[in-house]
Design an enzyme around this catalytic site. Structure first.
Site, PDB file in Angstrom:
ATOM      1  N   LYS A   1      -3.523   9.431   4.821  1.00 48.77           N
ATOM      2  CA  LYS A   1      -3.168  10.702   5.446  1.00 48.77           C
ATOM      3  C   LYS A   1      -1.980  11.373   4.765  1.00 48.77           C
ATOM      4  O   LYS A   1      -1.232  10.766   4.002  1.00 48.77           O
ATOM      5  CB  LYS A   1      -2.934  10.510   6.940  1.00 48.77           C
TER       6      LYS A   1
ATOM      7  N   ARG B   1      -8.549   1.690  11.249  1.00 49.84           N
ATOM      8  CA  ARG B   1      -9.597   2.555  10.693  1.00 49.84           C
ATOM      9  C   ARG B   1      -9.173   2.962   9.287  1.00 49.84           C
ATOM     10  O   ARG B   1      -8.180   3.669   9.114  1.00 49.84           O
ATOM     11  CB  ARG B   1      -9.786   3.780  11.589  1.00 49.84           C
TER      12      ARG B   1
END
Length: 340
Positions: A279, A314
């Protein structure tokens, strides 16, 4: 005044036997707790015996047959043209099928299949198109003999219903049942697990100057309301996973605060999923602009989350995460023995 309890964890290999295990996880023990309250900077560390709470020691029920006594890896399969990291790479059923099989071979415990990007600025995908992207892949995986749990990453009841019929086992909803009110009823009727994620705003607006009073406590309170909402629809708490929503309406500072005190979410009584792989905040801190180049930073975050007791990670990079976790578990587990 509402108080918030954050367990202070110790590796099992370094902890006293009298310290209770964190929610059945063999690598972590609860040494003490921090007690927080709003409108004060006071953090009071107390021994676990001084503040007993059964929710911290009760293990979550198995997830689709998977015990949660150690971190489980959820491999990401984006069947989209515009996901922030791998958009377009697996935009056909054949390419996505090959990637899914690769992730399982690399050690994924769960596959998370999504047909709609929720990156900042992403546009909504029509229901029929989202179904066309995801359902053929799920059917092909099941027809090929895949036994691992499959999660459908969607906000929409019709997509979830089609995916569950095709063989999916879990619904991963980034809106926590707020986007499509019918989704809760689909999940309750199917009696499958659901992941409720915190987000401030929509993908189109969420990074427009997000603000919180205290991001840790605000996210916790919001997730508790989402758990209540799911319960009102007939979804058992034992079937709920919570996700703080790293990057969904958060600045880098917000993300770091949530990661530092991630263990607060154990007080929800639900399993914790952490999705921070590749991210933007990792790039902002490390200076790596290419999302695919943020593997090392993603591993650092994954290990920090494991140390806070997150049950599900995840990730895009399953093989690397599996290797890192194997070392983490060996270092933190009592009486680990070399098998060679």
């Amino acid at each position: 005044m509402t108080h918030y309890i954050i367990p202070l964890l110790r590796p099992a290999s370094q902890a006293q036997d009298s310290m209770p295990a964190l929610r059945g996880q063999h690598a972590l023990r609860i040494g003490a707790v921090d007690i927080l309250a709003r409108d004060t900077d006071l953090r009071v560390a107390r021994s676990f015996d001084a503040v007993t709470d059964a929710v911290l020691t009760q293990a979550p029920v198995p997830l689709c047959g998977l015990s949660l006594d150690r971190p489980r890896i959820m491999g990401i399969v984006n069947v989209t043209p515009d996901s922030f990291s791998d958009g377009g790479r697996f935009n056909s059923t054949d390419a996505a099928l090959e990637q899914a099989r690769r992730l399982v071979a690399d050690g994924a415990d769960i596959l998370d299949i999504g047909g709609e990007s929720t990156r900042p600025g992403a546009q909504e995908v029509p229901i029929d198109e989202e179904i066309a992207r995801t359902v053929p892949l799920i059917r092909a995986l099941r027809a090929g003999g895949l036994t691992q749990p499959i999660s459908i990453d969607t906000r929409k009841a019709a997509v979830a219903s089609a995916a569950l019929e095709a063989g999916a086992d879990i619904v991963n909803d980034v809106s926590a049942l707020t986007w499509d009110r019918d989704l809760a009823h689909v999940i309750a009727q199917a009696q499958v697990p659901v992941c409720l994620m915190h987000a401030q705003g929509t993908p189109q607006t969420m990074q427009n100057n997000p603000k919180y009073d205290d991001v840790r406590l605000d996210v916790y309170d919001w997730l508790m309301q989402a758990i209540d909402r799911a319960g009102d629809a007939g979804i058992a708490t034992s079937q709920i996973i919570v996700d703080p929503g790293i990057g969904f309406g958060k600045t880098t500072g917000h993300n770091l605060a949530l990661l530092r005190d991630l263990a607060l979410l154990h007080m929800t009584g639900c399993a914790i999923l952490l999705g921070a792989s590749r991210k933007r905040f990792i790039g902002q801190i490390s200076g790596v602009q290419d999302a695919a180049g943020r593997v090392s930073g993603s591993l650092a975050v994954a290990l920090a989350a494991a140390g806070s007791g997150a049950q599900i990670l995840r990730v895009h990079d399953v093989a690397q995460t599996r290797q890192a976790l194997s070392i983490w578990e060996a270092l933190n587990t009592v009486n680990y023995r070399d098998q060679e």
